[in-house]
Design an enzyme around this catalytic site. Structure first.
Site, PDB file in Angstrom:
ATOM      1  N   GLU A 128       0.851  -1.189   0.000  1.00  0.00           N
ATOM      2  CA  GLU A 128       0.000   0.000   0.000  1.00  0.00           C
ATOM      3  C   GLU A 128       0.889   1.242   0.000  1.00  0.00           C
ATOM      4  OE1 GLU A 128      -2.846   0.355   3.181  1.00  0.00           O
ATOM      5  OE2 GLU A 128      -3.697   2.179   2.338  1.00  0.00           O
ATOM      6  N   MET A 163       0.555  -2.814   8.691  1.00  0.00           N
ATOM      7  CA  MET A 163      -0.166  -2.936   7.423  1.00  0.00           C
ATOM      8  C   MET A 163      -1.124  -4.115   7.461  1.00  0.00           C
ATOM      9  SD  MET A 163      -0.678  -1.793   4.407  1.00  0.00           S
ATOM     10  CE  MET A 163      -1.948  -2.561   3.421  1.00  0.00           C
ATOM     11  N   GLU A 164      -2.344  -3.854   6.980  1.00  0.00           N
ATOM     12  CA  GLU A 164      -3.455  -4.792   7.142  1.00  0.00           C
ATOM     13  C   GLU A 164      -3.571  -5.841   6.039  1.00  0.00           C
ATOM     14  OE1 GLU A 164      -3.811  -1.436   6.407  1.00  0.00           O
ATOM     15  OE2 GLU A 164      -5.448  -1.114   4.989  1.00  0.00           O
ATOM     16  N   GLU A 176      -5.420  -2.737  12.681  1.00  0.00           N
ATOM     17  CA  GLU A 176      -5.148  -3.582  11.504  1.00  0.00           C
ATOM     18  C   GLU A 176      -6.158  -4.716  11.425  1.00  0.00           C
ATOM     19  OE1 GLU A 176      -3.247  -2.075   9.611  1.00  0.00           O
ATOM     20  OE2 GLU A 176      -2.311  -0.783  11.109  1.00  0.00           O
ATOM     21  N   GLU A 196      -9.629   4.471   6.343  1.00  0.00           N
ATOM     22  CA  GLU A 196      -8.772   4.894   7.458  1.00  0.00           C
ATOM     23  C   GLU A 196      -9.528   5.644   8.544  1.00  0.00           C
ATOM     24  OE1 GLU A 196      -6.237   3.452   7.927  1.00  0.00           O
ATOM     25  OE2 GLU A 196      -5.537   2.783   5.960  1.00  0.00           O
TER      26      GLU A 196
HETATM   27  N1  B3K Z   1      -2.949   1.078   5.661  1.00  0.00           N
HETATM   28  C1  B3K Z   1      -1.645   1.194   6.213  1.00  0.00           C
HETATM   29  C2  B3K Z   1      -0.906   2.411   5.777  1.00  0.00           C
HETATM   30  C3  B3K Z   1      -0.166   2.253   4.530  1.00  0.00           C
HETATM   31  C4  B3K Z   1       0.703   3.462   4.279  1.00  0.00           C
HETATM   32  C5  B3K Z   1       1.387   3.385   2.977  1.00  0.00           C
HETATM   33  N2  B3K Z   1       2.269   4.491   2.736  1.00  0.00           N
HETATM   34  C6  B3K Z   1      -1.657   1.175   7.688  1.00  0.00           C
HETATM   35  C7  B3K Z   1      -2.952   1.473   8.329  1.00  0.00           C
HETATM   36  O1  B3K Z   1      -3.501   2.549   8.238  1.00  0.00           O
HETATM   37  O2  B3K Z   1      -3.497   0.582   8.916  1.00  0.00           O
HETATM   38 ZN    ZN Z   2      -5.406   1.959   8.691  1.00  0.00          ZN
END
Ligand code: B3K
Ligand code: ZN
Length: 883
Positions: free
Chosen positions: A125, A267-268, A302, A324
């Site tokens: 991501e 990271m999920e 996550e 988010e």
């Molecule tokens: N979704 C990821 C963040 C990814 C960031 C990439 N630069 C972590 C989170 O918000 O759970």
């Molecule tokens: Zn997140």
């Protein structure tokens, strides 16, 4: 590296893809210096797509082979330009076979496939998958994946990917393989693999439906004694989501893997969450209470993404807050429910609002201001911001404030009923909330559209004859880049009225029969007046209870009213808020005195209020701690038209010193009374006592005398946990105590083998009052320092630039020169991390002229570099252009 001016991408330009994907099969031959990736993608035409051009993205990958429907694709049959591979006039059904070659060992960006301490990890991501293979790397293209991993068995005994392990075995040549299959469709950003020498703690649990699931926490050898809290947090998260939202884990296997080199928190990835070690590893020896709480929150966050993000994902990256903001809201609620008590929930709410004010409000008022759903960006990595996350969470919270918990749950249920398995937009979420609750939420879209923090100014009028109380609310929004005028928001303003004894009055508003003690006023117009009836005496209003909307509230309270609210408001958030407002007034007055060179005055009234709170045994220690904590220097800065960091520092330090002087005996009592005996436990009640005790020590530290030095030293020597040890060390480091240097040295040698603790050691020194640029440069020469490891770089450089305003803003500009150097050095290694640091001078236009000019020169120096990443370039360009 790109040197051209990077082009922006616009939300309005979204077009659906030419083709969908049904399946993706991948084979990895893992080798640090040459990993071969074979990918087979089955496409089918999307008839809603605009044209037939199949578009794939690649970044720093060598294209070895490209075959379409069984035949090598001739060079003239496709175009490959600046990482975009286009196959014009592609047939309806396409099977693409792609072979790429990549070099994980040279990957310092930590995006795509990289090596950390000899093991392989991925981060995809937002747009990292394209560093592995050419692919339609966009979140609306979802597919089922089957992944074959092959690697040397001795070096990489563990091979993991998303979903279920189908098969594993030896290849006979010293290598082995594992075949993984993910039963769920997912976008490429949720792909993950891990290969290396790791061990795990595992547990089998029974889910609500009776199905069994295997949970694993994978770490490097030597860390198995630090996985217990992460595992417990995972189990609590699973239970919580079952109970609060009726959402069950959909996989048979759920893994968390910890890695020491990671750009952000965690990271999920579907079924294979990859975490920064900072948010996994804990035991009482190495982790503080805050670490324990953060681990719980991030593990929860996550895990919750599995539904809000993975099962229902984003159509495009402009919708990032869809997953988010919602998932932050969910993790905030989870943490609050885990504490359980009303007072604990309030402290959690206060902490979250603190973050919002310290980081998001300035962002919203600066050159990087953007709506929760941005209209354009250059580099999406730059938009993982406090606005998308924290303000996004506040926007989600407002639905719950408007509809109640049950109404919110109905909206969530409808959202999943409609969109499970889809890639959707913020509008779809809002529509589900509106439809489930039978409400028109058209105006609410503005929270997604308009940047900037709205202001709500309140005036009141009491009519003693008619027993009515009028409350007029006026909203306004300052202009932000590209948005001059703001249209009015729908703002839920939660209000209570206190009588002369500090009790909540029953509220009669409009024709409503029931008389609650808190009402949510819905402010929709620019100005609106609400009339309370049967108000028998002039009340003191408690406005924006529990911080019901992310706005700045203006009301002309007298000092006496604030002290009254601080002592009596039934809304714990507003009790805290009243104290902060009082303290802010003093801090701004002291800052002004310091600027004019006048003598700083001690304030007896504030000390009295603080003393009452400190000594109020009815209040939870955790609440007392948060109430006695003065607004941060950066929060004071935001209240000033022209920021003067030196004067703010002098003012805050003076206020802390004078409070410490007048409250010395009470602080010593609090210190003694809040000792926690017995073995360490991170539960909220014990942590709250430690927090109050340590806050007392930190205030007393301002006195810098021998008795207090002895207290610090004793606490350092006897600490049985990292919270107490770190506080004592920080107090020593900021003092003239004789044991200062020895304690720092001892701490280092005691924890040399624990990278996360050494990060604390660097960060504590970076933020110490005595640490100037020269001292930071010296620390950078320490053998344990490395720019390549993001945690280490953050612990020293970011802590200094963002956490030590007094020294960073040294009047000679040396802090800014240092900043420019580090942004450039980091950018050559890791653009994402560099771009975060680049944000430290965002607000340069707000500073006093002498500083402003030096900041401008440092920004120019970075801007003039010929080798900037588009990440850093976007930030610097916007800073220099912005208002
Ligand atoms: N979704 C990821 C963040 C990814 C960031 C990439 N630069 C972590 C989170 O918000 O759970
Ligand atoms: Zn997140």
């Amino acid at each position: 590296m790109r040197t051209d001016t990077p082009a922006a991408i616009y939300r309005k330009d979204y077009t659906p893809p030419s083709h969908w994907i049904s399946t993706v099969e991948m084979g990895f031959d893992l080798d640090p210096s040459a990993t071969r990736v074979a990918t087979r993608i089955v496409f089918e035409r999307n008839h809603a797509g605009s044209d037939r051009t199949l578009t794939l993205y690649g970044d720093e990958v060598e294209l070895v082979q490209l075959r379409m429907n069984g035949k090598a694709l001739a060079k003239r049959a496709y175009q490959l330009e600046q990482g975009v591979l286009r196959i014009p006039s592609a047939p309806d059904d396409v099977v693409l076979e792609i072979e790429t070659l990549i070099r994980p060992d040279r990957n310092t960006s930590l995006m795509g496939l990289y090596v950390s301490n000899g093991n392989f990890f991925t981060q995809c991501e937002a747009e990292g998958f394209r560093k592995i293979t050419y692919f339609p790397d966009r979140p609306d293209v979802m597919a089922k994946y089957k992944v074959m991993l092959r690697a040397d068995k001795r070096k990489y005994p563990v091979l993991l990917s998303n979903g279920n392990l189908i098969e594993q075995g030896d290849l006979g040549d010293g290598r082995h393989y594992a075949l993984w299959e993910d039963p769920f469709k997912k976008p490429s950003y949720l792909f993950a693999l891990v290969a290396g020498n790791l061990i795990c703690q595992e547990e089998q649990i029974k889910l609500q439906s009776g199905r069994k699931a295997l949970l694993q926490v994978w770490v490097e050898e030597g860390n198995l004694d630090k996985t217990q809290h992460a595992m417990a947090s995972l189990i609590n998260s699973i239970r919580w989501d079952e109970k609060r939202f009726g959402l069950e884990l959909d996989l048979d296997r759920f893994m968390i893997v910890a890695v020491g080199d990671f750009n952000m928190g965690a990271m999920e990835n579907k079924g294979l969450n990859i975490f920064n070690t900072k948010y996994v590893l804990a035991n009482p020896r190495i982790a503080t209470d805050v670490d324990y709480a953060n681990i719980e929150a991030v593990v929860g966050h996550e895990y919750f993404h599995n539904w809000t993000g993975n099962r229902v994902t984003c159509r495009d990256w402009f919708q990032l807050s869809l997953k988010e903001g919602l998932t932050v809201f969910r993790d905030q609620e989870f943490s609050a429910d885990m504490i359980g008590t009303d007072s604990g929930r309030a402290v959690k709410r206060i902490d979250d609002v603190r973050v919002l004010r310290q980081a998001q409000f300035p962002e919203d008022a600066g050159p990087m201001a953007h709506p929760v759903r941005p209209d354009s960006f250059v580099e999406i990595s730059n938009f993982y911001t406090v606005t998308i996350y924290e303000k996004g969470a506040e926007v989600v919270r407002m639905y719950q404030t408007l509809f109640g918990r049950d109404g919110f749950r109905k909206g969530m249920d409808l959202y999943f009923e409609r969109h499970d398995g889809q890639a959707v937009t913020c509008d779809d979420f809002r529509a589900a909330m509106a439809d489930a609750n039978g409400r028109d939420l058209a105006q609410f879209e503005r929270w997604y559209d308009q940047a900037g923090t709205p202001r709500v100014s309140v005036t009141t009028r009491y009519d003693a004859g008619a027993h009515t109380y009028e409350m007029t609310l006026v909203q306004s929004g300052a202009s932000t880049a590209g948005q001059e005028e703001k249209r009015p928001f729908l703002i839920p303003v939660s209000v209570g009225l206190l009588d002369g004894k500090g009790r909540d009055m029953p509220l009669s508003l409009g024709d409503a029969e029931e008389q609650p003690t808190t009402v949510v006023l819905e402010l929709k117009a620019r100005s609106q007046t609400f009339l309370f009836r049967n108000v028998m005496e002039k009340p003191v209003p408690s406005i924006l209870r529990n911080f019901s909307a992310p706005v700045v509230l203006e009301y002309d309270y007298t000092d006496a009213e604030l002290a009254f609210l601080m002592a009596h408001d039934s809304d714990a958030f507003n009790r805290w808020e009243a104290g902060q407002r009082l303290a802010m007034r003093r801090l701004l007055a002291l800052t002004a005195l310091s600027q004019s060179g006048d003598a700083l005055q001690v304030d007896a009234a504030l000390a009295e209020s603080f003393s009452a709170t400190l000594n109020d045994g009815e209040l939870d220690p955790a609440f007392r701690e948060t109430a006695l904590n003065l607004p941060a220097e950066t929060v004071v800065a935001e209240q000033m038209d022209v920021i003067d960091p030196q004067a703010i520092h002098a003012a805050r330090r003076f206020l802390r010193q004078s409070l410490a002087k007048s409250l010395r005996p009470s602080l010593l009592n609090a210190y003694r009374d809040n000792a926690v005996n017995g073995p360490y436990s991170p539960d909220a009640a014990s942590a709250g006592k430690r927090a109050l005790r340590n806050l007392s020590l930190s205030y007393l530290g301002e006195l810098d005398d021998e008795e207090i030095h002895a207290l610090m030293q004793k606490q350092y020597d006897n600490a049985n946990n990292m919270t107490d040890r770190m506080t004592a060390l920080a107090a020593l480091a900021n003092s003239r105590a004789a044991g200062r240097a020895a304690a720092l040295a001892r701490f280092y040698s005691d924890f040399e083998q624990e990278p996360l603790v050494i990060d604390k050691w660097f960060s504590l020194q970076a933020m110490a009052r005595t640490t100037d640029v020269a001292a930071v440069r010296k620390l950078m020469k320490h053998p344990a320092f490395s720019l390549k490891n993001p945690n280490r770089a953050r612990s020293l450089i970011f802590s200094f630039c963002n956490g030590n305003p007094f020294r960073f803003h040294a009047i000679d500009g040396s802090g800014y020169e240092f900043w420019a150097e580090q942004v450039l050095a980091l950018d050559a290694l890791n653009p994402q991390v560099a771009a975060r640091l680049a944000r430290s001078l965002d607000r340069w236009r707000k500073y006093a002229p002498a500083l402003r000019e030096k900041m401008h020169a440092a920004l120019k120096r970075v801007a003039d570099s010929s080798r900037l990443s588009k990440d850093v370039k976007e930030v610097i360009t916007k800073s220099l252009a912005g208002a």
